[in-house]
Motif scaffolding. Sequence first.
Motif, PDB file in Angstrom:
ATOM      1  N   GLU A 114       0.811  -1.255  -0.128  1.00  0.00           N
ATOM      2  CA  GLU A 114      -0.141   0.063   0.038  1.00  0.00           C
ATOM      3  C   GLU A 114       0.757   1.325   0.028  1.00  0.00           C
ATOM      4  O   GLU A 114       2.147   1.266   0.575  1.00  0.00           O
ATOM      5  N   GLY A 115       0.144   2.399  -0.544  1.00  0.00           N
ATOM      6  CA  GLY A 115       0.858   3.773  -0.580  1.00  0.00           C
ATOM      7  C   GLY A 115       1.745   4.310   0.773  1.00  0.00           C
ATOM      8  O   GLY A 115       2.524   4.738   0.717  1.00  0.00           O
ATOM      9  N   THR A 116       1.084   3.917   1.979  1.00  0.00           N
ATOM     10  CA  THR A 116       1.323   4.624   3.028  1.00  0.00           C
ATOM     11  C   THR A 116       2.484   3.717   3.530  1.00  0.00           C
ATOM     12  O   THR A 116       3.637   4.540   3.986  1.00  0.00           O
ATOM     13  N   ASP A 117       2.335   2.407   3.542  1.00  0.00           N
ATOM     14  CA  ASP A 117       3.756   1.676   3.754  1.00  0.00           C
ATOM     15  C   ASP A 117       4.969   2.091   2.666  1.00  0.00           C
ATOM     16  O   ASP A 117       6.048   1.972   3.196  1.00  0.00           O
ATOM     17  N   ARG A 118       4.667   2.187   1.389  1.00  0.00           N
ATOM     18  CA  ARG A 118       5.738   2.610   0.632  1.00  0.00           C
ATOM     19  C   ARG A 118       6.196   3.717   0.802  1.00  0.00           C
ATOM     20  O   ARG A 118       7.563   3.942   0.929  1.00  0.00           O
ATOM     21  N   ALA A 119       5.478   4.755   1.118  1.00  0.00           N
ATOM     22  CA  ALA A 119       6.080   6.187   1.464  1.00  0.00           C
ATOM     23  C   ALA A 119       6.962   6.083   2.904  1.00  0.00           C
ATOM     24  O   ALA A 119       8.003   6.647   2.991  1.00  0.00           O
ATOM     25  N   ALA A 120       6.599   5.355   3.750  1.00  0.00           N
ATOM     26  CA  ALA A 120       7.189   5.273   5.025  1.00  0.00           C
ATOM     27  C   ALA A 120       8.534   4.475   4.848  1.00  0.00           C
ATOM     28  O   ALA A 120       9.812   5.176   5.213  1.00  0.00           O
ATOM     29  N   ALA A 121       8.445   3.598   3.978  1.00  0.00           N
ATOM     30  CA  ALA A 121       9.795   2.939   3.706  1.00  0.00           C
ATOM     31  C   ALA A 121      10.819   3.891   2.736  1.00  0.00           C
ATOM     32  O   ALA A 121      11.878   3.762   3.188  1.00  0.00           O
ATOM     33  N   LEU A 122      10.158   4.361   1.957  1.00  0.00           N
ATOM     34  CA  LEU A 122      11.038   5.215   1.024  1.00  0.00           C
ATOM     35  C   LEU A 122      11.459   6.679   1.746  1.00  0.00           C
ATOM     36  O   LEU A 122      12.441   7.111   1.367  1.00  0.00           O
ATOM     37  N   GLU A 123      11.114   6.788   3.046  1.00  0.00           N
ATOM     38  CA  GLU A 123      11.469   8.079   3.809  1.00  0.00           C
ATOM     39  C   GLU A 123      13.025   7.761   4.268  1.00  0.00           C
ATOM     40  O   GLU A 123      13.489   8.703   4.658  1.00  0.00           O
ATOM     41  N   GLN A 124      13.422   6.397   4.217  1.00  0.00           N
ATOM     42  CA  GLN A 124      14.819   6.078   4.591  1.00  0.00           C
ATOM     43  C   GLN A 124      15.959   6.787   3.494  1.00  0.00           C
ATOM     44  O   GLN A 124      17.045   7.113   4.008  1.00  0.00           O
ATOM     45  N   ILE A 125      15.377   6.856   2.401  1.00  0.00           N
ATOM     46  CA  ILE A 125      16.325   7.521   1.506  1.00  0.00           C
ATOM     47  C   ILE A 125      16.370   8.818   1.119  1.00  0.00           C
ATOM     48  O   ILE A 125      15.162   9.459   0.915  1.00  0.00           O
ATOM     49  N   SER A 126      17.211   9.696   1.611  1.00  0.00           N
ATOM     50  CA  SER A 126      17.398  11.126   1.373  1.00  0.00           C
ATOM     51  C   SER A 126      17.799  11.500   0.090  1.00  0.00           C
ATOM     52  O   SER A 126      18.369  10.668  -0.598  1.00  0.00           O
ATOM     53  N   ASP A 127      17.691  12.829  -0.242  1.00  0.00           N
ATOM     54  CA  ASP A 127      18.163  13.236  -1.661  1.00  0.00           C
ATOM     55  C   ASP A 127      19.757  13.049  -1.470  1.00  0.00           C
ATOM     56  O   ASP A 127      20.197  12.644  -2.643  1.00  0.00           O
ATOM     57  N   ALA A 128      20.297  13.067  -0.501  1.00  0.00           N
ATOM     58  CA  ALA A 128      21.798  12.944  -0.381  1.00  0.00           C
ATOM     59  C   ALA A 128      22.179  11.637  -0.848  1.00  0.00           C
ATOM     60  O   ALA A 128      23.287  11.040  -1.614  1.00  0.00           O
ATOM     61  N   ASP A 129      21.397  10.630  -0.224  1.00  0.00           N
ATOM     62  CA  ASP A 129      21.579   9.178  -0.581  1.00  0.00           C
ATOM     63  C   ASP A 129      21.458   8.850  -1.864  1.00  0.00           C
ATOM     64  O   ASP A 129      22.219   8.203  -2.413  1.00  0.00           O
ATOM     65  N   GLU A 130      20.433   9.498  -2.578  1.00  0.00           N
ATOM     66  CA  GLU A 130      20.000   8.980  -3.880  1.00  0.00           C
ATOM     67  C   GLU A 130      21.063   9.612  -4.691  1.00  0.00           C
ATOM     68  O   GLU A 130      21.656   8.956  -5.705  1.00  0.00           O
ATOM     69  N   GLU A 131      21.678  10.846  -4.492  1.00  0.00           N
ATOM     70  CA  GLU A 131      22.780  11.253  -5.297  1.00  0.00           C
ATOM     71  C   GLU A 131      23.973  10.499  -5.006  1.00  0.00           C
ATOM     72  O   GLU A 131      24.657  10.226  -6.132  1.00  0.00           O
ATOM     73  N   ARG A 132      24.457   9.916  -3.892  1.00  0.00           N
ATOM     74  CA  ARG A 132      25.598   9.329  -3.619  1.00  0.00           C
ATOM     75  C   ARG A 132      25.303   8.075  -4.428  1.00  0.00           C
ATOM     76  O   ARG A 132      26.339   7.512  -4.893  1.00  0.00           O
ATOM     77  N   THR A 133      24.262   7.462  -4.602  1.00  0.00           N
ATOM     78  CA  THR A 133      23.890   6.065  -5.033  1.00  0.00           C
ATOM     79  C   THR A 133      24.069   6.520  -6.474  1.00  0.00           C
ATOM     80  O   THR A 133      24.732   5.415  -7.129  1.00  0.00           O
TER      81      THR A 133
END
Length: 193
Positions: A114-133
């Motif tokens: 569900e969307g709420t569970d997806r959104a909560a899980a994706l909060e682990q990834i910050s913009d800086a993490d995404e850029e680093r990856t």
Amino acid sequence: MPDREKIARLQAALDAYEPGTGLFDREREEALAPVRKRALGLLDQRARSRSELRERLLKAEFEPQLVDEVVNDLAAAGLVNDAQFASEWVRQRAARRGKSARALDMELRDKGVEGTDRAAALEQISDADEERTARAVAEKAARKVKSAPADRTEYVKHLRRIVGALARRGFNQGMALRIGREALDERIAGCEE
């Protein structure tokens, strides 16, 4: 005397007992057993979302009512938990596979989370993490460049490969192009030295 009363009450309860109406329904449990066994086997391989587990059990041609009962029992026992599944999925896939938040969101949606569970899980990834990856993926792709490109056409060919690697992992076009150029330019500078 009290022992005789207890024995008499127990005997009366046994005499009144009718199979199928008590606390344990043997036929129902025998019908649920193979579904439960298959579900636990699937969960032993890896964690699964509620929807994913249900689909796999239905594909194994178990009755939908039995499947739903087993999945509900496993969820009540805490063995199937979409929020935990999503959180772990994001953590592992972002670290090991270099996936973007967008790609991970699509994977979780495909797994029925569900969307709420997806959104909560994706909060682990910050913009800086995404850029680093993204940078790590681009640098790995750029390592395939062994010498400075001879002309603009060869440069664009290398850049397309790097941007393609980022795009396949779900990074947006702007970020992929910017980071791809930076990684390629750094690699070319390293080759020229």
